[in-house]
Scaffold this active site. Structure first.
Site: not given
Ligand code: NAD
Ligand code: WQD
Length: 340
Positions: A125, A150, A154
């Site tokens: 991330s 969290y 990562k």
């Molecule tokens: P999500 O929660 O929709 O998907 C994660 C899935 O993993 C879920 O279906 C959950 O049931 C499953 N899971 C969790 N722990 C598990 C375990 N121990 N065994 C088996 N399954 C398990 O999240 P997402 O948004 O699809 O994110 C996927 C990956 O990408 C995560 O590692 C997250 O940290 C990373 N990521 C997400 C974002 C974002 O903004 N969505 C940004 C950067 C990184």
């Molecule tokens: C985006 C912008 C908020 C909600 C997070 C995690 C990051 C990654 C992605 C997993 C920010 C603003 C949000 C609301 C708002 N996840 N906001 N009102 O914070 O950039 O990243 O998700 O790895 O680790 O920190 O994403 O979508 O939460 O926010 O004003 O109700 O929107 O302040 O500026 P963020 P976000």
């Protein structure tokens, strides 16, 4: 046909990636314990692709369950999505986050190493950069001390993968640092459905537009940015999914075993919260009730990606426009809520 294990494949990013991999001709095996998802995403993947998905309801922290999957299938590579991802919750429940996010990954790597190795893509991330001093961030930008458990998981998982490929010469890895994934598959058959009150901006917007939330709170308009609201790099979920296909191809075609490369996956274009809110309303012809409130603790002011490395080395580029992405996000929410 190459078979790829997608851990967390019933979730938001995993389900869209399963579609892209299937379309690209890979065999897909999904392992998910459904802790943050349900099987409707699997039905969606099958409807879109017209193919049956091999699904294991399995916890990736459970080595026996993972060994069973590797024993029953020839797995050529894995994409590790399975993790908990709520930043705020990780501050409240750090041990749960460290246990799940680290154990699931080390277990997967152990089982792969014992089964002859393979290619691994890890979901990292942009959070690893914290508030970078210079923007946009390249992969060389130093990581900052994590602002949450969290974020720390990562960073630690990135290090675990780097160490694992060094020690096990038949493993190779790619770390993808996602910026802000948003949107849904254009079919509206799969998308993002967070449990409870959404933390992320776009699901909060779509739920507000659907009448589920009263109003959107914009967290701060006193940042040092052109309109005072925070800047992010919003990447379309299908573009992000495609980056995983490119990463797997890279490992198969060019990369040497025992190495691990890192790529930013974003658009390279910063967008402010206010710009996104305005665009959402324009594109979808809806009115969104919003107010400006104070900054959210832990938020960075601005971050966006330099994507030139992924463009050059992976041959991957974000293609979808923000308008298209926001239209897909709204179409998905409307379908979910049965809004005509
Ligand atoms: P999500 O929660 O929709 O998907 C994660 C899935 O993993 C879920 O279906 C959950 O049931 C499953 N899971 C969790 N722990 C598990 C375990 N121990 N065994 C088996 N399954 C398990 O999240 P997402 O948004 O699809 O994110 C996927 C990956 O990408 C995560 O590692 C997250 O940290 C990373 N990521 C997400 C974002 C974002 O903004 N969505 C940004 C950067 C990184
Ligand atoms: C985006 C912008 C908020 C909600 C997070 C995690 C990051 C990654 C992605 C997993 C920010 C603003 C949000 C609301 C708002 N996840 N906001 N009102 O914070 O950039 O990243 O998700 O790895 O680790 O920190 O994403 O979508 O939460 O926010 O004003 O109700 O929107 O302040 O500026 P963020 P976000």
């Amino acid at each position: 046909m190459k078979n790829i294990l997608i851990t967390g494949g019933a979730g938001f990013i995993g389900s869209h990636t399963a579609v892209e991999l299937t379309v690209a001709g890979y065999g897909v095996v999904i392992a998910d314990n459904l802790s943050n998802s349900d099987t409707t995403s699997l039905e969606g993947i099958e409807k879109i692709t017209g193919r049956k998905i091999l699904f294991y309801k399995a916890d990736c922290c459970d080595k026996k369950q993972m060994q069973k999957i590797f024993g029953e299938n020839k797995i050529d590579g894995a994409i590790h999505f399975a993790a908990f991802k709520a930043v705020g919750e990780s501050v409240q429940k750090p041990l749960m986050y460290y246990y799940n996010n680290l154990t699931s990954f080390t277990t997967l790597l152990e089982v792969m190493a014992e089964s002859g190795g393979g290619n691994v893509v890890f979901s990292s991330s942009a959070t690893v950069y914290g508030q970078a001093d210079v923007l946009p961030v390249t992969e060389e930008t130093p990581r900052k001390t994590a602002a949450s458990p969290y974020g720390n998981t990562k960073q630690v998982c990135e290090d675990i993968l780097q160490d694992a490929v060094r020690a096990h010469s038949d493993l190779q890895g790619i770390i993808l640092r996602y910026f802000n994934p948003i949107g849904a598959h254009p079919s509206a058959l799969i998308g993002e459905s967070p449990r409870g009150i959404p933390n992320n901006l776009v699901p909060f917007i779509t739920q507000t537009a659907a009448g589920i939330r009263r109003e959107l709170q914009i967290f701060g308009n006193d940042y040092n940015t052109p309109d005072g609201t925070a800047l992010r790099d919003y990447i379309d979920i299908m573009d992000l999914a495609a980056a995983h296909v490119s990463a797997l191809k890279r490992m198969t075609d060019h990369q040497s075993a025992g190495t691990c490369e890192v790529f930013n996956v974003g658009t390279g274009n910063p967008l402010s919260v206010m710009e996104l809110v305005v665009k959402f309303q324009e594109v979808n012809k809806v009115n969104l009730k919003y107010s400006i409130t104070g900054r959210r603790e832990g938020d960075v002011e601005a971050i966006w990606a330099d994507t030139s490395l992924a463009n050059k080395v992976l041959g991957w580029k974000a293609r979808r426009s923000i308008e298209e992405t926001l239209a897909n996000a709204w179409a998905w929410e409307k379908k979910l809520r049965r809004i005509i």
